[in-house]
Design an enzyme around this catalytic site. Structure first.
Site, PDB file in Angstrom:
ATOM      1  N   ARG A   1       0.839  -1.209   0.000  1.00 52.00           N
ATOM      2  CA  ARG A   1       0.000   0.000   0.000  1.00 52.00           C
ATOM      3  C   ARG A   1       0.871   1.255   0.000  1.00 52.00           C
ATOM      4  O   ARG A   1       0.567   2.236   0.685  1.00 52.00           O
ATOM      5  CB  ARG A   1      -0.962   0.014   1.202  1.00 52.00           C
ATOM      6  CG  ARG A   1      -1.830  -1.240   1.343  1.00 52.00           C
ATOM      7  CD  ARG A   1      -2.783  -1.456   0.190  1.00 52.00           C
ATOM      8  NE  ARG A   1      -3.967  -0.649   0.233  1.00 52.00           N
ATOM      9  CZ  ARG A   1      -5.138  -1.020   0.751  1.00 52.00           C
ATOM     10  NH1 ARG A   1      -5.265  -2.194   1.282  1.00 52.00           N
ATOM     11  NH2 ARG A   1      -6.170  -0.222   0.717  1.00 52.00           N
TER      12      ARG A   1
ATOM     13  N   ARG B   1      -3.637   6.957   0.933  1.00 50.29           N
ATOM     14  CA  ARG B   1      -4.130   8.149   1.635  1.00 50.29           C
ATOM     15  C   ARG B   1      -3.125   8.839   2.538  1.00 50.29           C
ATOM     16  O   ARG B   1      -3.322   9.991   2.903  1.00 50.29           O
ATOM     17  CB  ARG B   1      -5.385   7.779   2.448  1.00 50.29           C
ATOM     18  CG  ARG B   1      -6.602   7.601   1.566  1.00 50.29           C
ATOM     19  CD  ARG B   1      -7.761   6.990   2.326  1.00 50.29           C
ATOM     20  NE  ARG B   1      -7.501   5.588   2.618  1.00 50.29           N
ATOM     21  CZ  ARG B   1      -8.351   4.798   3.264  1.00 50.29           C
ATOM     22  NH1 ARG B   1      -9.492   5.271   3.711  1.00 50.29           N
ATOM     23  NH2 ARG B   1      -8.049   3.530   3.478  1.00 50.29           N
TER      24      ARG B   1
ATOM     25  N   ARG C   1      -7.263  12.061  -5.287  1.00 48.59           N
ATOM     26  CA  ARG C   1      -8.430  11.299  -4.828  1.00 48.59           C
ATOM     27  C   ARG C   1      -9.671  12.163  -4.692  1.00 48.59           C
ATOM     28  O   ARG C   1     -10.785  11.711  -4.965  1.00 48.59           O
ATOM     29  CB  ARG C   1      -8.092  10.630  -3.476  1.00 48.59           C
ATOM     30  CG  ARG C   1      -9.227   9.925  -2.776  1.00 48.59           C
ATOM     31  CD  ARG C   1      -9.620   8.653  -3.503  1.00 48.59           C
ATOM     32  NE  ARG C   1     -10.670   7.926  -2.824  1.00 48.59           N
ATOM     33  CZ  ARG C   1     -11.968   8.106  -3.034  1.00 48.59           C
ATOM     34  NH1 ARG C   1     -12.378   9.013  -3.914  1.00 48.59           N
ATOM     35  NH2 ARG C   1     -12.866   7.382  -2.399  1.00 48.59           N
TER      36      ARG C   1
ATOM     37  N   ASP D   1      -7.299  -2.156  -7.320  1.00 45.10           N
ATOM     38  CA  ASP D   1      -7.769  -2.761  -6.078  1.00 45.10           C
ATOM     39  C   ASP D   1      -8.081  -4.225  -6.313  1.00 45.10           C
ATOM     40  O   ASP D   1      -8.297  -4.641  -7.458  1.00 45.10           O
ATOM     41  CB  ASP D   1      -9.010  -2.038  -5.541  1.00 45.10           C
ATOM     42  CG  ASP D   1      -9.229  -2.389  -4.071  1.00 45.10           C
ATOM     43  OD1 ASP D   1      -8.504  -1.843  -3.223  1.00 45.10           O
ATOM     44  OD2 ASP D   1     -10.080  -3.249  -3.779  1.00 45.10           O
TER      45      ASP D   1
ATOM     46  N   TYR E   1     -15.330 -10.851   0.944  1.00 47.88           N
ATOM     47  CA  TYR E   1     -15.941  -9.528   0.712  1.00 47.88           C
ATOM     48  C   TYR E   1     -17.266  -9.663  -0.038  1.00 47.88           C
ATOM     49  O   TYR E   1     -18.240  -8.968   0.255  1.00 47.88           O
ATOM     50  CB  TYR E   1     -15.013  -8.633  -0.106  1.00 47.88           C
ATOM     51  CG  TYR E   1     -13.893  -7.982   0.683  1.00 47.88           C
ATOM     52  CD1 TYR E   1     -14.160  -6.987   1.627  1.00 47.88           C
ATOM     53  CD2 TYR E   1     -12.566  -8.323   0.475  1.00 47.88           C
ATOM     54  CE1 TYR E   1     -13.140  -6.373   2.342  1.00 47.88           C
ATOM     55  CE2 TYR E   1     -11.532  -7.713   1.184  1.00 47.88           C
ATOM     56  CZ  TYR E   1     -11.826  -6.733   2.111  1.00 47.88           C
ATOM     57  OH  TYR E   1     -10.816  -6.137   2.814  1.00 47.88           O
TER      58      TYR E   1
HETATM   59  O1  1CP Z   1       0.314   1.066  -3.601  1.00 50.28           O
HETATM   60  C1  1CP Z   1      -0.649   0.308  -3.459  1.00 50.28           C
HETATM   61  O2  1CP Z   1      -0.566  -0.792  -2.881  1.00 50.28           O
HETATM   62  C2  1CP Z   1      -1.957   0.745  -3.994  1.00 50.28           C
HETATM   63  C3  1CP Z   1      -2.724  -0.281  -4.745  1.00 50.28           C
HETATM   64  C4  1CP Z   1      -3.673  -1.093  -3.846  1.00 50.28           C
HETATM   65  C5  1CP Z   1      -3.548  -2.432  -3.493  1.00 50.28           C
HETATM   66  C6  1CP Z   1      -2.398  -3.374  -3.797  1.00 50.28           C
HETATM   67  C7  1CP Z   1      -4.884  -0.615  -3.303  1.00 50.28           C
HETATM   68  C8  1CP Z   1      -5.374   0.767  -3.423  1.00 50.28           C
HETATM   69  N1  1CP Z   1      -5.520  -1.659  -2.707  1.00 50.28           N
HETATM   70  C9  1CP Z   1      -4.729  -2.783  -2.799  1.00 50.28           C
HETATM   71  C10 1CP Z   1      -5.015  -4.136  -2.302  1.00 50.28           C
HETATM   72  C11 1CP Z   1      -6.141  -4.343  -1.381  1.00 50.28           C
HETATM   73  N2  1CP Z   1      -7.389  -3.784  -1.393  1.00 50.28           N
HETATM   74  C12 1CP Z   1      -6.107  -5.294  -0.336  1.00 50.28           C
HETATM   75  C13 1CP Z   1      -4.938  -6.219  -0.058  1.00 50.28           C
HETATM   76  C14 1CP Z   1      -3.883  -5.570   0.778  1.00 50.28           C
HETATM   77  C15 1CP Z   1      -4.185  -5.462   2.249  1.00 50.28           C
HETATM   78  O3  1CP Z   1      -4.424  -6.485   2.909  1.00 50.28           O
HETATM   79  O4  1CP Z   1      -4.111  -4.328   2.738  1.00 50.28           O
HETATM   80  C16 1CP Z   1      -7.349  -5.241   0.317  1.00 50.28           C
HETATM   81  C17 1CP Z   1      -7.776  -6.057   1.513  1.00 50.28           C
HETATM   82  C18 1CP Z   1      -8.160  -4.292  -0.367  1.00 50.28           C
HETATM   83  C19 1CP Z   1      -9.558  -3.941  -0.068  1.00 50.28           C
HETATM   84  C20 1CP Z   1      -9.695  -2.498   0.211  1.00 50.28           C
HETATM   85  N3  1CP Z   1      -9.662  -1.544  -0.754  1.00 50.28           N
HETATM   86  C21 1CP Z   1      -9.759  -1.855   1.461  1.00 50.28           C
HETATM   87  C22 1CP Z   1      -9.745  -2.523   2.814  1.00 50.28           C
HETATM   88  C23 1CP Z   1     -11.121  -2.680   3.330  1.00 50.28           C
HETATM   89  C24 1CP Z   1     -11.098  -3.403   4.646  1.00 50.28           C
HETATM   90  O5  1CP Z   1     -11.537  -4.555   4.676  1.00 50.28           O
HETATM   91  O6  1CP Z   1     -10.668  -2.810   5.648  1.00 50.28           O
HETATM   92  C25 1CP Z   1      -9.816  -0.480   1.216  1.00 50.28           C
HETATM   93  C26 1CP Z   1      -9.952   0.624   2.210  1.00 50.28           C
HETATM   94  C27 1CP Z   1      -9.739  -0.313  -0.181  1.00 50.28           C
HETATM   95  C28 1CP Z   1      -9.710   0.967  -0.926  1.00 50.28           C
HETATM   96  C29 1CP Z   1      -8.372   1.354  -1.412  1.00 50.28           C
HETATM   97  N4  1CP Z   1      -7.589   0.561  -2.232  1.00 50.28           N
HETATM   98  C30 1CP Z   1      -6.447   1.220  -2.511  1.00 50.28           C
HETATM   99  C31 1CP Z   1      -6.492   2.500  -1.866  1.00 50.28           C
HETATM  100  C32 1CP Z   1      -5.446   3.551  -1.948  1.00 50.28           C
HETATM  101  C33 1CP Z   1      -7.698   2.566  -1.158  1.00 50.28           C
HETATM  102  C34 1CP Z   1      -8.230   3.748  -0.355  1.00 50.28           C
HETATM  103  C35 1CP Z   1      -9.432   4.279  -1.031  1.00 50.28           C
HETATM  104  C36 1CP Z   1      -9.682   5.743  -0.866  1.00 50.28           C
HETATM  105  O7  1CP Z   1      -8.796   6.565  -1.106  1.00 50.28           O
HETATM  106  O8  1CP Z   1     -10.827   6.066  -0.557  1.00 50.28           O
END
Ligand code: 1CP
Length: 345
Positions: free
Chosen positions: A26, A30, A39, A76, A152
């Site tokens: 990640r 944010r 964003r 994502d 999910y």
């Molecule tokens: O640099 C990077 O890694 C950005 C690319 C990326 C990746 C590899 C994002 C952007 N998401 C992911 C993978 C991802 N998404 C995972 C696996 C990694 C982990 O375990 O952390 C998971 C579980 C998700 C699902 C997801 N997407 C969540 C988590 C929800 C939860 O269950 O708590 C969230 C908050 C997102 C949204 C998201 N994805 C990525 C970003 C930057 C964001 C934030 C969204 C925003 O700005 O509103």
């Protein structure tokens, strides 16, 4: 063309290096002001992911800010459920919410065939990012594990305990397996298209591995990860692409995770007391600083990093990373400090 002698690819080939390659799970997100500026132009996060030029800009932000050794596709894991018609939305300040979650056995039967072309916006982002990156920085493509995507999709949102999902797989065991099989095939096609578009490495995120006990983990998650990696290793276009497997706080000992067929294990921050002799014969390792350490002062960061580097000092094929993703409350200055610190030790 990506240089095959980049230090990240060398480490994935289990070569011992003086300074480990560095990237962070990640790494785009944010916690970066540059990210937040982009964003705020989008209401729904997935609309941002559907814009390949914006994804390219976001993937490069941490590379430019911290001079990292690997880039990860900006997208994502929930693009696949969205492409299956489950209607994934990310509203600001909330996690993912599904408009059409899997509520019953019938919903599994009614799922459409996965069409990889629905996700052409992702492959375009991969191509754009690959073109924009220097040739010595490999690009990581990724997907969620079938189990994590199923969790999910059934729960319909994030959750602490995924209670409904756990109930669903007990009551509808057959349909759960049909769904997991479908997701496995979808993940394979999705990753294959990412590789064709320019991804050099693949990471599979089993972010909800921790929901299952040992028997259920093998049955509902590991068996599908094994199948997915086998499909990748048997395909002429993907067979030489290194595969990294991240599992969040798995019940399994890391030795067992080597049976997945992955080339590299991405260790959760709680994992310790590794059997490094056993592992060094089988896999490269990536990890595993607790991301929370980045909320501490520089002295603490220094101390914790030295502990980790001492553990992996002689490991053949070690990649520095965090033991889970960077959280929004982390100060980017500490990420910069951490990166420079590792290279200086
Ligand atoms: O640099 C990077 O890694 C950005 C690319 C990326 C990746 C590899 C994002 C952007 N998401 C992911 C993978 C991802 N998404 C995972 C696996 C990694 C982990 O375990 O952390 C998971 C579980 C998700 C699902 C997801 N997407 C969540 C988590 C929800 C939860 O269950 O708590 C969230 C908050 C997102 C949204 C998201 N994805 C990525 C970003 C930057 C964001 C934030 C969204 C925003 O700005 O509103």
């Amino acid at each position: 063309m990506t240089e095959t002698n980049s230090i990240f690819l060398k480490a994935l080939r289990k070569e011992k290096l003086d300074v480990p390659p560095i990237w962070y799970m990640r790494q785009a997100g944010r916690y970066m002001p540059e990210y937040r500026a982009v964003r705020k132009q989008f209401k729904n996060f997935l609309d941002m992911c559907k814009n390949p030029d914006v994804c390219c800009e976001l993937a490069l932000q941490p590379i430019n800010a911290f001079n990292l050794d690997a880039s990860i596709l900006f997208s994502d894991i929930l693009t696949i459920p969205d492409a299956l018609g489950l209607g994934v939305e990310f509203l600001e300040g909330e996690g993912p919410v599904f408009k059409n979650p899997i509520l019953s056995a019938k919903d599994v039967k009614n799922l459409p065939e996965f069409d990889p072309n629905e996700l052409s916006y992702v492959y375009k982002a991969v191509t754009n990012i690959r073109q924009a990156l220097p040739s010595d920085i490999p690009l990581i493509g990724f997907c969620g594990s079938p189990w994590t995507l199923a969790a999910y999709s059934i729960e319909g949102r994030s959750s602490k305990d995924f209670k409904y999902t756990k109930e669903f797989i007990k009551v509808n065991e057959n349909e759960a397996h049909i769904f997991l099989d479908k997701l496995t095939d979808a993940c394979f096609l999705y990753l294959k298209h990412q590789v064709t578009a320019g991804a050099d490495v693949i990471q599979i995120f089993d972010s909800w591995a921790n929901l299952l006990d040992e028997k259920d983990y093998e049955n509902y998650s590991m068996s599908y990860i094994k199948k997915l990696i086998k499909l990748l290793k048997n395909d002429s276009e993907t067979k030489n692409i290194p595969v990294i497997l991240f599992a969040r706080d798995p019940i399994f000992n890391s030795n067992v995770m080597t049976e997945s067929g992955a080339d590299c294990l991405s260790l959760y921050w709680r994992v310790q007391n590794l059997d490094l002799n056993f592992l060094s014969e089988k896999v490269a390792l990536q990890g595993n600083l607790n991301p929370k350490i980045l909320l501490e002062d520089k002295n603490t960061i220094n101390k914790e990093v030295k502990k980790i580097l001492a553990i992996f000092k002689d490991y053949p094929g070690y990649i520095f990373n965090l033991g889970h993703g960077i959280t929004p409350d982390i100060n980017p200055d500490n990420v910069k400090y951490l990166t420079e610190l590792i290279r200086s030790i």
